[in-house]
Write a protein that holds these residues in place. Structure first.
Motif, PDB file in Angstrom:
ATOM      1  N   LYS A 185     -16.012   9.325  -0.761  1.00 33.29           N
ATOM      2  CA  LYS A 185     -16.961  10.293   0.215  1.00 33.29           C
ATOM      3  C   LYS A 185     -16.681  11.592   1.017  1.00 33.29           C
ATOM      4  N   ARG A 186     -17.089  13.015   1.259  1.00 31.65           N
ATOM      5  CA  ARG A 186     -17.201  13.391   2.169  1.00 31.65           C
ATOM      6  C   ARG A 186     -17.813  13.212   3.236  1.00 31.65           C
ATOM      7  N   ALA A 187     -16.913  13.049   4.518  1.00 31.75           N
ATOM      8  CA  ALA A 187     -18.178  12.213   5.764  1.00 31.75           C
ATOM      9  C   ALA A 187     -18.487  14.342   6.156  1.00 31.75           C
ATOM     10  N   VAL A 188     -19.510  14.244   5.990  1.00 34.79           N
ATOM     11  CA  VAL A 188     -20.255  15.743   6.257  1.00 34.79           C
ATOM     12  C   VAL A 188     -20.739  15.939   7.782  1.00 34.79           C
ATOM     13  N   GLU A 189     -21.236  14.708   8.120  1.00 35.36           N
ATOM     14  CA  GLU A 189     -21.792  15.044   9.426  1.00 35.36           C
ATOM     15  C   GLU A 189     -22.399  13.252  10.279  1.00 35.36           C
TER      16      GLU A 189
ATOM     17  N   ASP B 184     -13.424  15.334   6.555  1.00 34.00           N
ATOM     18  CA  ASP B 184     -12.811  14.240   6.313  1.00 34.00           C
ATOM     19  C   ASP B 184     -13.084  13.350   5.111  1.00 34.00           C
ATOM     20  N   VAL B 185     -12.376  13.308   4.046  1.00 36.11           N
ATOM     21  CA  VAL B 185     -12.524  12.656   3.013  1.00 36.11           C
ATOM     22  C   VAL B 185     -11.951  10.646   3.616  1.00 36.11           C
ATOM     23  N   VAL B 186     -13.283   9.945   2.547  1.00 42.22           N
ATOM     24  CA  VAL B 186     -13.062   8.721   3.478  1.00 42.22           C
ATOM     25  C   VAL B 186     -13.568   7.952   2.442  1.00 42.22           C
ATOM     26  N   LEU B 187     -13.187   6.684   3.029  1.00 42.27           N
ATOM     27  CA  LEU B 187     -13.074   5.473   2.044  1.00 42.27           C
ATOM     28  C   LEU B 187     -14.401   4.559   2.665  1.00 42.27           C
ATOM     29  N   LEU B 188     -15.534   4.124   1.557  1.00 34.94           N
ATOM     30  CA  LEU B 188     -16.366   3.421   2.570  1.00 34.94           C
ATOM     31  C   LEU B 188     -17.259   2.569   1.419  1.00 34.94           C
ATOM     32  N   ARG B 189     -17.752   1.516   2.029  1.00 34.95           N
ATOM     33  CA  ARG B 189     -18.485   0.788   1.022  1.00 34.95           C
ATOM     34  C   ARG B 189     -19.348   1.043   1.020  1.00 34.95           C
TER      35      ARG B 189
ATOM     36  N   GLY C 152      -0.374  -2.985  16.035  1.00 36.11           N
ATOM     37  CA  GLY C 152      -0.304  -1.604  16.495  1.00 36.11           C
ATOM     38  C   GLY C 152       0.055  -0.813  15.651  1.00 36.11           C
ATOM     39  N   LEU C 153       0.650  -1.859  14.066  1.00 33.16           N
ATOM     40  CA  LEU C 153       1.466  -1.115  13.399  1.00 33.16           C
ATOM     41  C   LEU C 153       0.391  -0.082  12.408  1.00 33.16           C
ATOM     42  N   LEU C 154       0.933   1.038  11.517  1.00 39.03           N
ATOM     43  CA  LEU C 154      -0.156   2.012  10.676  1.00 39.03           C
ATOM     44  C   LEU C 154      -0.596   0.790   9.542  1.00 39.03           C
ATOM     45  N   ARG C 155      -1.412   1.149   9.848  1.00 41.95           N
ATOM     46  CA  ARG C 155      -2.252   1.171   8.552  1.00 41.95           C
ATOM     47  C   ARG C 155      -2.633   1.618   7.370  1.00 41.95           C
ATOM     48  N   ILE C 156      -0.809   1.628   5.901  1.00 49.81           N
ATOM     49  CA  ILE C 156      -2.119   2.307   4.555  1.00 49.81           C
ATOM     50  C   ILE C 156      -2.050   1.317   4.028  1.00 49.81           C
ATOM     51  N   GLY C 157      -2.775   2.265   3.110  1.00 45.86           N
ATOM     52  CA  GLY C 157      -3.159   1.159   2.091  1.00 45.86           C
ATOM     53  C   GLY C 157      -3.120   2.283   0.518  1.00 45.86           C
ATOM     54  N   LEU C 158      -3.397   2.199  -0.791  1.00 45.88           N
ATOM     55  CA  LEU C 158      -3.142   3.316  -2.226  1.00 45.88           C
ATOM     56  C   LEU C 158      -4.869   2.527  -2.479  1.00 45.88           C
ATOM     57  N   ALA C 159      -5.377   3.597  -3.302  1.00 47.43           N
ATOM     58  CA  ALA C 159      -6.721   2.914  -3.727  1.00 47.43           C
ATOM     59  C   ALA C 159      -6.539   4.631  -5.564  1.00 47.43           C
TER      60      ALA C 159
ATOM     61  N   VAL D 185     -27.741   7.506   5.656  1.00 43.94           N
ATOM     62  CA  VAL D 185     -26.989   7.792   6.561  1.00 43.94           C
ATOM     63  C   VAL D 185     -25.854   6.232   6.377  1.00 43.94           C
ATOM     64  N   VAL D 186     -24.301   6.364   6.828  1.00 40.44           N
ATOM     65  CA  VAL D 186     -24.007   5.069   6.276  1.00 40.44           C
ATOM     66  C   VAL D 186     -23.467   4.614   7.228  1.00 40.44           C
ATOM     67  N   PRO D 187     -23.446   2.801   8.189  1.00 41.67           N
ATOM     68  CA  PRO D 187     -23.391   2.822   9.019  1.00 41.67           C
ATOM     69  C   PRO D 187     -21.420   2.370   9.537  1.00 41.67           C
ATOM     70  N   ASP D 188     -21.413   3.358  10.614  1.00 38.13           N
ATOM     71  CA  ASP D 188     -19.876   3.194  10.760  1.00 38.13           C
ATOM     72  C   ASP D 188     -18.911   1.555  10.461  1.00 38.13           C
ATOM     73  N   GLU D 189     -19.237   0.869  10.467  1.00 44.41           N
ATOM     74  CA  GLU D 189     -18.378  -0.698   9.909  1.00 44.41           C
ATOM     75  C   GLU D 189     -18.525  -0.545   8.367  1.00 44.41           C
ATOM     76  N   LEU D 190     -19.524   0.809   7.836  1.00 43.21           N
ATOM     77  CA  LEU D 190     -19.053   0.524   6.332  1.00 43.21           C
ATOM     78  C   LEU D 190     -17.938   1.444   6.123  1.00 43.21           C
ATOM     79  N   VAL D 191     -17.499   2.148   7.128  1.00 43.94           N
ATOM     80  CA  VAL D 191     -16.483   3.416   6.401  1.00 43.94           C
ATOM     81  C   VAL D 191     -15.047   3.143   6.719  1.00 43.94           C
ATOM     82  N   VAL D 192     -14.677   2.438   5.277  1.00 42.71           N
ATOM     83  CA  VAL D 192     -13.319   2.203   5.387  1.00 42.71           C
ATOM     84  C   VAL D 192     -11.624   2.204   5.922  1.00 42.71           C
ATOM     85  N   ALA D 193     -11.867   4.043   5.408  1.00 41.96           N
ATOM     86  CA  ALA D 193     -10.862   4.124   5.803  1.00 41.96           C
ATOM     87  C   ALA D 193     -11.017   5.671   5.195  1.00 41.96           C
ATOM     88  N   ARG D 194      -9.884   6.952   6.086  1.00 40.83           N
ATOM     89  CA  ARG D 194      -9.664   8.209   5.888  1.00 40.83           C
ATOM     90  C   ARG D 194      -8.559   8.757   4.846  1.00 40.83           C
ATOM     91  N   VAL D 195      -9.132   9.558   3.767  1.00 40.60           N
ATOM     92  CA  VAL D 195      -7.874   9.464   2.913  1.00 40.60           C
ATOM     93  C   VAL D 195      -6.809  10.364   3.685  1.00 40.60           C
TER      94      VAL D 195
END
Length: 174
Positions: free
Chosen positions: A81-85, A65-70, A29-36, A109-119
């Motif tokens: 990119k920005r998650a539009v809908e 939201d702005v998201v980091l994705l594969r 349950g640790l907060l998972r934070i990264g840098l890009a 469309v980008v599958p959910d499993e490719l969305v890595v993180a939220r900016v």
């Protein structure tokens, strides 16, 4: 840690923990934070090349939201990119720069499993000029949360309006 060079769209370099560490941290349950770091202009004016991003792995994503994705075609590449809908099968994502089309208009469309993180936060790089006034100006605007637009209108409709206004402003400024 692994370093991944990323190309396409708003290109980034991000440090990733190996899967075992990620699963272990998630279990505790640790907060998972990264840098890009942003390398390309697909998210201008929200993000600029050279901006550092603080991202939250596993954070809930909402429209806007702005998201980091594969990248769907090259999953070794990370893009922002920005998650539009929400759509069937995942997220429709778009860059804020209307002149760069390396987004769902190109790959769908980008599958959910490719969305890595939220900016979470954008950090501007230090300016080359080191005057007191320049440093104060940088300090006031260097750290800024990256949030979804507050408008209740559709992001798809809003995006076109912003692009048209930006283009007309640039034309008038010349």
């Amino acid at each position: 840690m692994l370093n991944g060079d990323v190309t396409g769209g708003a290109v980034m370099r991000e440090q990733l923990h190996d899967r075992g560490q990620e699963q272990d941290r998630e279990g505790r349950g640790l907060l998972r934070i990264g840098l890009a770091e942003v390398y390309n202009p697909s998210m201008v004016p929200t993000l600029n090349p050279g901006d550092q991003l603080v991202v939250r792995y596993g954070a809930a994503v909402r429209a806007g939201d702005v998201v980091l994705l594969r990248h769907p075609f090259r999953q070794d590449l990370l893009i922002v990119k920005r998650a539009v809908e929400r759509r069937d099968g995942g997220w429709w994502v778009m860059g804020d720069n209307p002149y760069v089309e390396n987004d769902s208009r190109e790959f769908g469309v980008v599958p959910d499993e490719l969305v890595v993180a939220r900016v979470w936060v954008r950090l501007r790089p230090l300016p080359g000029q080191r005057s007191v006034a320049g440093m104060l100006s940088w300090a006031v605007s260097a750290v800024r949360p990256v949030r979804a637009p507050r408008s209740g209108r559709s992001l798809l409709g809003r995006r076109g309006g912003l692009a048209e206004r930006s283009a007309s402003r640039r034309l008038r400024a010349r």
